[in-house]
Design a protein around this motif. Structure first.
Motif, PDB file in Angstrom:
ATOM      1  N   GLY A  87       0.886  -1.102  -0.184  1.00 16.79           N
ATOM      2  CA  GLY A  87      -0.179  -0.230   0.063  1.00 16.79           C
ATOM      3  C   GLY A  87       0.762   1.419  -0.181  1.00 16.79           C
ATOM      4  N   GLU A  88       2.550   1.004  -0.363  1.00 19.72           N
ATOM      5  CA  GLU A  88       2.834   2.838  -0.201  1.00 19.72           C
ATOM      6  C   GLU A  88       2.251   2.871  -1.705  1.00 19.72           C
ATOM      7  N   LYS A  89       3.659   4.343  -1.893  1.00 22.56           N
ATOM      8  CA  LYS A  89       2.682   4.953  -2.700  1.00 22.56           C
ATOM      9  C   LYS A  89       3.509   5.133  -3.758  1.00 22.56           C
ATOM     10  N   GLN A  90       2.890   4.837  -5.343  1.00 20.82           N
ATOM     11  CA  GLN A  90       3.783   4.236  -6.790  1.00 20.82           C
ATOM     12  C   GLN A  90       4.932   5.332  -6.193  1.00 20.82           C
ATOM     13  N   ILE A  91       5.908   5.026  -7.283  1.00 19.25           N
ATOM     14  CA  ILE A  91       6.704   6.451  -7.638  1.00 19.25           C
ATOM     15  C   ILE A  91       7.275   5.744  -9.064  1.00 19.25           C
ATOM     16  N   ILE A  92       6.885   6.608 -10.245  1.00 19.65           N
ATOM     17  CA  ILE A  92       7.152   7.060 -11.442  1.00 19.65           C
ATOM     18  C   ILE A  92       8.190   7.805 -11.735  1.00 19.65           C
ATOM     19  N   ARG A  93       8.994   7.082 -12.255  1.00 24.12           N
ATOM     20  CA  ARG A  93      10.383   8.376 -12.496  1.00 24.12           C
ATOM     21  C   ARG A  93      11.050   8.370 -14.340  1.00 24.12           C
ATOM     22  N   PHE A 104       7.621  18.377 -22.142  1.00 27.52           N
ATOM     23  CA  PHE A 104       6.857  17.352 -21.987  1.00 27.52           C
ATOM     24  C   PHE A 104       6.147  16.640 -20.983  1.00 27.52           C
ATOM     25  N   PHE A 105       7.444  16.682 -19.929  1.00 25.60           N
ATOM     26  CA  PHE A 105       6.526  16.143 -18.445  1.00 25.60           C
ATOM     27  C   PHE A 105       6.088  17.208 -17.450  1.00 25.60           C
ATOM     28  N   LEU A 106       6.552  18.033 -17.361  1.00 28.42           N
ATOM     29  CA  LEU A 106       6.737  18.678 -16.070  1.00 28.42           C
ATOM     30  C   LEU A 106       4.799  19.526 -16.539  1.00 28.42           C
ATOM     31  N   PRO A 107       4.092  20.130 -17.496  1.00 26.75           N
ATOM     32  CA  PRO A 107       2.935  20.143 -17.741  1.00 26.75           C
ATOM     33  C   PRO A 107       1.839  19.321 -16.938  1.00 26.75           C
ATOM     34  N   GLN A 108       2.229  18.132 -17.581  1.00 28.79           N
ATOM     35  CA  GLN A 108       1.382  17.382 -17.615  1.00 28.79           C
ATOM     36  C   GLN A 108       1.007  16.502 -16.379  1.00 28.79           C
ATOM     37  N   ILE A 109       2.346  16.699 -15.593  1.00 26.64           N
ATOM     38  CA  ILE A 109       2.489  16.199 -14.219  1.00 26.64           C
ATOM     39  C   ILE A 109       1.951  16.561 -13.260  1.00 26.64           C
ATOM     40  N   ILE A 110       1.452  17.812 -13.378  1.00 21.48           N
ATOM     41  CA  ILE A 110       0.717  18.645 -12.429  1.00 21.48           C
ATOM     42  C   ILE A 110      -0.717  17.301 -12.876  1.00 21.48           C
ATOM     43  N   HIS A 111      -1.538  17.523 -13.924  1.00 19.82           N
ATOM     44  CA  HIS A 111      -2.953  16.842 -13.891  1.00 19.82           C
ATOM     45  C   HIS A 111      -2.897  15.549 -13.727  1.00 19.82           C
ATOM     46  N   PHE A 112      -1.540  14.628 -13.700  1.00 22.13           N
ATOM     47  CA  PHE A 112      -1.462  13.619 -13.297  1.00 22.13           C
ATOM     48  C   PHE A 112      -1.742  13.438 -11.642  1.00 22.13           C
ATOM     49  N   LYS A 114      -3.504  15.683  -9.681  1.00 21.28           N
ATOM     50  CA  LYS A 114      -4.317  15.372  -8.926  1.00 21.28           C
ATOM     51  C   LYS A 114      -5.148  14.652  -8.988  1.00 21.28           C
ATOM     52  N   LYS A 115      -4.989  13.938 -10.262  1.00 18.75           N
ATOM     53  CA  LYS A 115      -5.956  12.745 -10.510  1.00 18.75           C
ATOM     54  C   LYS A 115      -5.650  10.772  -9.715  1.00 18.75           C
ATOM     55  N   ASN A 116      -4.157  11.015  -9.406  1.00 19.41           N
ATOM     56  CA  ASN A 116      -3.473  10.514  -8.737  1.00 19.41           C
ATOM     57  C   ASN A 116      -2.327  10.211  -7.594  1.00 19.41           C
ATOM     58  N   LYS A 117      -3.550  10.868  -6.405  1.00 16.79           N
ATOM     59  CA  LYS A 117      -2.976  11.205  -5.351  1.00 16.79           C
ATOM     60  C   LYS A 117      -1.779  10.512  -4.358  1.00 16.79           C
ATOM     61  N   ASN A 118      -2.003   8.935  -5.523  1.00 16.84           N
ATOM     62  CA  ASN A 118      -0.820   7.976  -4.465  1.00 16.84           C
ATOM     63  C   ASN A 118      -0.181   7.664  -5.029  1.00 16.84           C
ATOM     64  N   ASN A 268       6.621  -2.559 -19.165  1.00 13.29           N
ATOM     65  CA  ASN A 268       5.557  -1.553 -18.065  1.00 13.29           C
ATOM     66  C   ASN A 268       4.252  -1.247 -18.011  1.00 13.29           C
ATOM     67  N   LEU A 269       4.586  -1.321 -19.159  1.00 16.32           N
ATOM     68  CA  LEU A 269       2.835  -0.307 -19.420  1.00 16.32           C
ATOM     69  C   LEU A 269       1.698  -0.970 -18.913  1.00 16.32           C
ATOM     70  N   SER A 270       1.780  -2.675 -18.795  1.00 13.51           N
ATOM     71  CA  SER A 270       1.177  -3.508 -18.467  1.00 13.51           C
ATOM     72  C   SER A 270       0.473  -2.867 -16.787  1.00 13.51           C
ATOM     73  N   ASN A 271       0.954  -2.193 -16.444  1.00 17.81           N
ATOM     74  CA  ASN A 271       0.621  -1.223 -15.100  1.00 17.81           C
ATOM     75  C   ASN A 271      -0.484   0.560 -15.453  1.00 17.81           C
ATOM     76  N   PRO A 272      -1.860  -0.247 -14.525  1.00 14.42           N
ATOM     77  CA  PRO A 272      -2.552   0.696 -15.457  1.00 14.42           C
ATOM     78  C   PRO A 272      -2.196   1.909 -15.241  1.00 14.42           C
ATOM     79  N   VAL A 273      -1.273   2.103 -14.301  1.00 15.08           N
ATOM     80  CA  VAL A 273      -0.802   3.660 -13.644  1.00 15.08           C
ATOM     81  C   VAL A 273      -0.516   3.895 -14.619  1.00 15.08           C
TER      82      VAL A 273
END
Length: 287
Positions: A87-93, A104-112, A114-118, A268-273
């Motif tokens: 149940g630990e927070k998942q990390i995306i690097r 490309f990354f930073l503008p989308q990280i904000i939106h992501f 908000k919907k994925n707080k964990n 790795n893309l088999s992970n839904p997140v």
């Protein structure tokens, strides 16, 4: 056989240089050498041999390298799944050149987020697209952005933009493209010697430089050309602001519409997140 010894061996093979491997691993050079010695003692056979004054893998070394990559990838996947199960927070690097991360990354990280707080996101800046590709292949990063590199079959990608590969200079050093040959005779050219794609595109044009200086950092090339009497070869995405403000001169274009790719290991893309993040960045590009 210790995991850290396998990690050291893998990085040494990829960097082909003990000093660079030590820097990447944050070890001293004697520590790297000791790790390799321990491995050879355990295996009972040499892992490297000297050919034309260069160290190359022996047949045993090649076998160990292929298995070490698989072991380390599986270990990372196992550790990630255990954390998820706890149940630990998942990390995306994510990683890429500064400019790619900003665009490309930073503008989308904000939106992501908000919907994925964990989910925690970590952003790493690297010096070249080759470094980015290495990190993704070896599970040191989950997503990367690169330009103009051929990809292995286990990598998924989506084109998110296009760049041109150019020879450029500051306006103070060179302001007339028709005098390119004169400038080439007068000023050294900086280029990334670790990028086979750049070499190929330049050679394809039949370009020859009387005085070439190899540099393994796009940011270093950009900074040197803007502040010193150098010419440089770089993708236009790195100098968009300077092109718009006319502080640089494009002396020659070696390749147009070089694809900028969002990449990830396919498994790795088999992970839904991970799939959601990949889709978000891909769609945001409009490509």
């Amino acid at each position: 056989m210790e995991i850290r010894h396998l990690q050291t061996f893998q990085i040494v093979v990829e960097e082909q240089n003990l000093i660079q491997a030590a820097m990447r691993l944050n070890y001293s050079q004697p520590t790297v050498t000791k790790h390799l010695q321990h491995l050879e003692e355990e295996v009972g056979l040499p892992l490297f041999e000297k050919v034309d004054n260069r160290k190359k893998l022996t047949k045993t070394g090649e076998i160990l390298y292929e298995h070490a990559k698989n072991i380390l990838n599986e270990l990372y996947t196992l550790q990630k799944k255990i954390k998820e199960n706890k149940g630990e927070k998942q990390i995306i690097r994510v990683c890429g050149l500064d400019d790619y991360c900003d665009r490309f990354f930073l503008p989308q990280i904000i939106h992501f987020q908000k919907k994925n707080k964990n989910v925690l996101l970590e952003v790493y800046s690297v010096n070249s697209s080759d470094d980015t590709l290495k990190k993704v292949i070896h599970n040191e990063a989950d997503f990367g952005i690169i330009s103009g590199r051929p990809l292995p079959s286990d990598i998924s990608y989506h084109c998110i933009d296009y760049d041109d590969l150019v020879l450029f200079a500051s306006r103070e050093v060179a302001n007339d493209p028709s005098k390119k040959e004169e400038y080439l005779a007068k000023f050294p050219v900086l280029l990334d010697h670790r990028a086979p794609f750049i070499k190929f595109e330049v050679l394809k044009k039949g370009a020859q430089f009387p005085n070439a200086i190899h540099c393994d950092s796009d940011e270093g090339i950009k900074s040197a050309v803007l502040n010193q009497p150098y010419l440089g070869i770089i993708a236009t995405g790195r100098i968009k602001k300077e092109i718009a403000s006319e502080t640089v001169t494009i002396l020659e274009t070696y390749s147009s519409n070089v694809p900028i790719k969002l990449i990830a290991l396919t498994k790795n893309l088999s992970n839904p997140v991970f799939q959601d993040f990949y889709s978000l960045v891909s769609k945001a590009s409009g490509s």
